[in-house]
Structures are given as structure tokens and as C-alpha cells.
Design an enzyme around this catalytic site. Sequence first.
Site, PDB file in Angstrom:
ATOM      1  N   SER A  75       0.841  -1.193   0.000  1.00  7.88           N
ATOM      2  CA  SER A  75       0.000   0.000   0.000  1.00  7.88           C
ATOM      3  C   SER A  75       0.875   1.240   0.000  1.00  7.88           C
ATOM      4  O   SER A  75       1.998   1.221   0.538  1.00  7.88           O
ATOM      5  CB  SER A  75      -0.889   0.016   1.250  1.00  7.88           C
ATOM      6  OG  SER A  75      -1.547   1.261   1.411  1.00  7.88           O
TER       7      SER A  75
ATOM      8  N   TYR B 274      -1.366  -0.026  10.416  1.00  5.40           N
ATOM      9  CA  TYR B 274      -1.544  -0.426   9.024  1.00  5.40           C
ATOM     10  C   TYR B 274      -0.339   0.019   8.192  1.00  5.40           C
ATOM     11  O   TYR B 274       0.252  -0.777   7.451  1.00  5.40           O
ATOM     12  CB  TYR B 274      -2.827   0.176   8.460  1.00  5.40           C
ATOM     13  CG  TYR B 274      -3.147  -0.269   7.045  1.00  5.40           C
ATOM     14  CD1 TYR B 274      -3.756  -1.494   6.811  1.00  5.40           C
ATOM     15  CD2 TYR B 274      -2.844   0.532   5.945  1.00  5.40           C
ATOM     16  CE1 TYR B 274      -4.065  -1.921   5.523  1.00  5.40           C
ATOM     17  CE2 TYR B 274      -3.149   0.121   4.660  1.00  5.40           C
ATOM     18  CZ  TYR B 274      -3.750  -1.093   4.458  1.00  5.40           C
ATOM     19  OH  TYR B 274      -4.049  -1.503   3.178  1.00  5.40           O
TER      20      TYR B 274
END
Length: 258
Positions: A148, A161
Site C-alpha cells: 500500500s 496499518y
Amino acid sequence: MDPNRWRLDGQLALVTGGSAGIGRAIARELLGFGADVLLAARDASALESTRAELVEEFGDRDIQTFVADVASDEQRRELLDWVEDFGDGLHILVNNAGGNLSKPATDYADDEWREIFEVNLFSAFELSRYAHPLLTRHAASSIVNVGSVSGLTHVRTGAPYGMSKAALHQMTKNLAVEWAEDGIRVNAVAPWYIRTRRTSGKLADPDYLDDVLMRTPLGRIGEPEEVAAAVAFLCLPAASYVTGECIAVDGGFLRYGF
């Protein structure tokens, strides 16, 4: 030009988190290039629905499913035992399963942030290690990790995250170097906002959407198929000299400037 450089005929791919969104799009893309695909996910009904949809579209391909929560090491081992039963090893592993719970850093309970690491990072590391003997049965094989842009810069996803995805990107580099001699290429993709069920809630806020689009040079939200295309390229023989890379699929977000 050798057309086989752009084909995956006869190759077997395992895609985790394959029941929806980016995972389902990756499965469809790999099938389109000729691969047979094994799908793993937690939701049995969604998994079977996806399989039925793909079988209808690719009736000549072998498409199998396995219900597993890759956050569980026991289920990770069961999944790879199932893959081994197919008898021909594995050509492609796509570590796509992931999850998040976005909070201020001080608000996470220990089990909450540790679960994010278990799903996003530890599962990919362990599945890659367990798959190593299967991948080395072939002269050339490939792992693609779905990272990501959160692992490259701050995008309001919550610290755990971003931390887990940054570690996933580094894992990609380390395994690429370590396993090159085994004929295994290891790469990653780093998506920005992609139109999936998981992002639909945030993107439904018009002010937030405007904020996202303002920072995206291409001026739109990405589609799962656009991530899948990058993943498939990294698996193709045409990408045989590409390893240790992280390709951003972000509409130019990481290159944005005032």
C-alpha cells in the site's frame, strides 16, 4: 516476439483474500493469461460465489477454493498442505489478504494492532516460507505482495496499518535477494484508493473524496482491475528480470506536488 512471454498457460497460482475486490480482480486477470487459480478467503459463501462467477467466465481453467483465515498459523499450514496435494508445486503466490482498523495510535488495544500485523505481514511471511518448497519445484516462479502507499507515506490509515505495509515492502526486498538463486522473483504493488467494498464508506463522504482526488494527479479513484494488471505483469515471463520492486498503482499520488 515469443507470445509465451505474455502467457501463464500451465501455471498454478494461489491468491489469498481472493473472494472480493482486488483479490477477485487478480484471480480474473491471471485466469485471462492462462493460469489455473486457487483462491483462499475467510468467507465461504463469498468465496463460492466468486468461484461460480469465474467458472462461468473461464470454463476451461481449473479454479479451486479453500476457506481459511490466514491470520491463523494453523489454517495457513492447512492451506499450503491443500496446495501441495495438487502435486505440481506452485508457480505464483499472491499475498493479497489484508485488513485494517483505523484509530489514533493511543486508542488501539494490544490485540487490535497485533491482529493488523498478523493479517497484513506475518501471514505473507509465513505463507511465503511455507510455499518456498512448492515454488522451487519450477525453474522460475513468482511471489507478489499487495502492499500500500500507506507503507510509503502517511495517508490517515492509522499507524499499525502503515507500519505493517512498510514492513511488507521491506520483506519483499529481502526475500527477492535471498531467493533469487532459487528462481523465485518477489515483488510488490502499492495501491492508493481503489474502488472496493472496503473503501466505499470513506469515499462516500464527498468532502473526503474531494480531498483524495485533489491529491491524485489522474483525478479519479483506481479500479481493482488496474491493480490486478500490475500484479499479473509481475508474474509474467516478460517480467523475468524484475525482482525486489514495489510498483505504486496510485494515479500519481506519490509523485504529487504543489
